[in-house]
Design an enzyme around this catalytic site. Structure first.
Site, PDB file in Angstrom:
ATOM      1  N   TYR A 142      42.232  34.599  44.359  1.00  0.00           N
ATOM      2  CA  TYR A 142      43.433  34.163  43.851  1.00  0.00           C
ATOM      3  C   TYR A 142      44.280  34.057  45.171  1.00  0.00           C
ATOM      4  O   TYR A 142      45.543  33.223  44.966  1.00  0.00           O
ATOM      5  CB  TYR A 142      44.190  35.447  43.010  1.00  0.00           C
ATOM      6  N   LYS A 189      29.176  40.779  42.507  1.00  0.00           N
ATOM      7  CA  LYS A 189      28.003  39.742  42.313  1.00  0.00           C
ATOM      8  C   LYS A 189      27.441  39.727  43.719  1.00  0.00           C
ATOM      9  O   LYS A 189      27.367  38.815  44.367  1.00  0.00           O
ATOM     10  CB  LYS A 189      28.959  38.394  42.160  1.00  0.00           C
ATOM     11  N   ASP A 221      27.604  39.445  35.817  1.00  0.00           N
ATOM     12  CA  ASP A 221      26.903  38.645  34.947  1.00  0.00           C
ATOM     13  C   ASP A 221      26.687  39.783  33.830  1.00  0.00           C
ATOM     14  O   ASP A 221      26.736  39.556  32.462  1.00  0.00           O
ATOM     15  CB  ASP A 221      26.148  37.487  34.958  1.00  0.00           C
ATOM     16  N   ASP A 245      39.702  39.696  35.799  1.00  0.00           N
ATOM     17  CA  ASP A 245      40.469  39.021  34.850  1.00  0.00           C
ATOM     18  C   ASP A 245      39.665  38.586  33.450  1.00  0.00           C
ATOM     19  O   ASP A 245      40.149  38.669  32.555  1.00  0.00           O
ATOM     20  CB  ASP A 245      40.886  37.757  35.448  1.00  0.00           C
ATOM     21  N   ASP A 249      39.588  40.109  29.588  1.00  0.00           N
ATOM     22  CA  ASP A 249      39.565  39.383  28.362  1.00  0.00           C
ATOM     23  C   ASP A 249      38.808  39.538  27.197  1.00  0.00           C
ATOM     24  O   ASP A 249      38.762  39.700  25.842  1.00  0.00           O
ATOM     25  CB  ASP A 249      39.874  38.068  28.462  1.00  0.00           C
TER      26      ASP A 249
HETATM   27  C1  IPM Z   1      46.396  38.049  33.595  1.00  0.00           C
HETATM   28  C2  IPM Z   1      46.569  36.585  33.402  1.00  0.00           C
HETATM   29  C3  IPM Z   1      47.200  36.228  35.079  1.00  0.00           C
HETATM   30  C4  IPM Z   1      45.860  36.246  35.724  1.00  0.00           C
HETATM   31  C5  IPM Z   1      47.380  34.705  34.896  1.00  0.00           C
HETATM   32  C6  IPM Z   1      48.705  34.331  33.934  1.00  0.00           C
HETATM   33  C7  IPM Z   1      47.924  34.075  36.262  1.00  0.00           C
HETATM   34  O1  IPM Z   1      45.597  35.898  33.157  1.00  0.00           O
HETATM   35  O2  IPM Z   1      47.436  38.639  34.191  1.00  0.00           O
HETATM   36  O3  IPM Z   1      45.391  38.729  33.302  1.00  0.00           O
HETATM   37  O4  IPM Z   1      45.001  35.500  35.929  1.00  0.00           O
HETATM   38  O5  IPM Z   1      46.050  37.410  36.662  1.00  0.00           O
HETATM   39 MG    MG Z   2      44.095  37.061  32.138  1.00  0.00          MG
END
Ligand code: IPM
Ligand code: MG
Length: 368
Positions: A142, A189, A221, A245, A249
């Site tokens: 990032y 990883k 993974d 990240d 999710d």
């Molecule tokens: C999160 C989001 C952000 C990230 C995006 C909006 C850039 O997905 O906070 O999880 O990847 O950090």
């Molecule tokens: Mg995210």
């Protein structure tokens, strides 16, 4: 207690969900006799449109000087459809994270029993899941050097970690593990990446200072697989920015929806509290978004930045109570949900406030 809270609604559903978060803070202030003051700032798409930058110096300074920041979301379909745009909403979020030194992103994955059927995973697999992710937030690809060749045909993002960056978040994660089930899984990883081998080496070093915590290392993974195969395996998960990240999710589906997961970004500067979900432009402005992630982010703010664990618990309990009463937003409804109890953003926020009032009216001891 006096606290100044900086609110950054941001883009899309950010405005609607932070309004609910703020309403909860108002209620907590009223009940506890606290003085919470608020100020709002721009970040993301709207800031680009009005100020030409995703995060202005002025907004950054106001955020820095506040006692806590409540953030909604950033992102806009315009940029999703045009990767060539140079000024992008997410840059505001990255700058904020970097400038405030918010290197540790805590993402609790808590499954409310009432939402066992909202997940696409089997109830017996997910029941009792309680995971705390520590996602590193100011390093990795990032923030590593970005490159695009002159002919535009080659690009790279440097995946880079320094020892001190891994060490400081590892310490935070081990400290948290000590207060939980003393089990920490570090996800990397290391079979493919040098930065992951450094990560593993540093986590092993830090783990020697915490002999009372059982430490394991898992490849990213395999962790993605284990997370849906047997989520109860995990207690504290410590991982890098990109893996964190993606895995959170995925983990949100255990809790029923992205709309249920809150987060706290902490480190050197002012604490920053935000749902893990994005701006969800498809439903923005329609009173459809789930405000619970923002409300649970407020609970994290109360506990972590203001040292009010009782109040934080009241908020979490109020959410649990409203779910127990059968109220749902669309994202967490299932076929057994009463259609009359499927609420809009505002109405869900109001139900949670009502529940808070109720818990205060009876006594602080009332626990749902
Ligand atoms: C999160 C989001 C952000 C990230 C995006 C909006 C850039 O997905 O906070 O999880 O990847 O950090
Ligand atoms: Mg995210």
């Amino acid at each position: 207690m006096k606290k100044h809270i900086f609110i950054i609604p941001g883009d899309g559903i950010g405005t609607e969900v932070t309004a609910c978060g703020k309403a909860v803070l108002d209620q907590i202030a009223e009940d506890g006799g606290f003085q919470f003051t608020f100020e709002e700032g721009l970040m993301g798409h709207e800031s680009i449109e009005k100020l030409g930058t995703a995060l202005s110096d002025e907004t950054l300074e106001k955020a820095r000087n506040s006692d806590a920041i409540l953030f909604g979301a950033v992102g806009h379909v315009k940029y999703d459809n045009d990767p060539t745009l140079k000024i992008r909403p997410e840059q505001g979020l990255f700058r904020m994270r970097k400038e405030l030194g918010l290197y540790a992103n805590l993402r609790p994955v808590i499954l409310f029993d009432e939402l066992l059927n909202a997940s696409s995973l089997k109830p017996e697999v997910i029941r009792g899941t309680d995971i705390l992710f520590f996602r590193e937030l100011t390093g990795d690809c990032y923030f590593g050097e970005k490159y695009r060749s002159e002919d535009g045909n080659t690009a790279s993002d440097l995946m880079i970690y320094h020892r001190y960056e891994v060490e400081r978040i590892a310490i935070k994660a081990f400290e948290a593990a000590r207060k939980r089930n003393r089990n920490l899984c570090s996800v990397d990883k290391a079979n493919a990446l040098e930065s992951s081998r450094l990560w593993r080496e540093v986590v092993q070093d830090v783990s020697r200072r915490y002999p009372d915590v059982e430490t394991t290392h898992m490849l990213a993974d395999a962790a993605a697989m284990q997370l849906i195969k047997n989520p109860k395996y995990f207690d504290v998960v410590l991982t890098a920015n990109l893996f964190g990240d993606i895995l959170t999710d995925e983990a949100s589906q255990i809790a029923g929806s992205m709309g249920m997961l809150a987060s706290a970004s902490i480190g050197e500067g002012t604490g920053f509290f935000e749902p893990i979900h994005g701006s969800a432009y498809d439903i923005a402005g329609q009173n459809k978004a789930n405000p619970i992630a923002s409300i649970l982010s407020v609970a994290l703010m109360l506990e972590i930045s203001f040292g009010l664990p009782e109040e934080a618990k009241r908020v979490t309990d109020a959410v649990g109570h409203v779910l127990k009463l059968g109220f749902r937003t669309g994202d967490i409804a299932d076929i057994s949900s009463d259609p009359k109890k499927i609420l809009g953003t505002k109405e869900m926020g109001l139900q949670i406030i009502n529940s808070l009032k109720h818990s205060n009216f009876h006594s602080r001891e009332v626990r749902y």
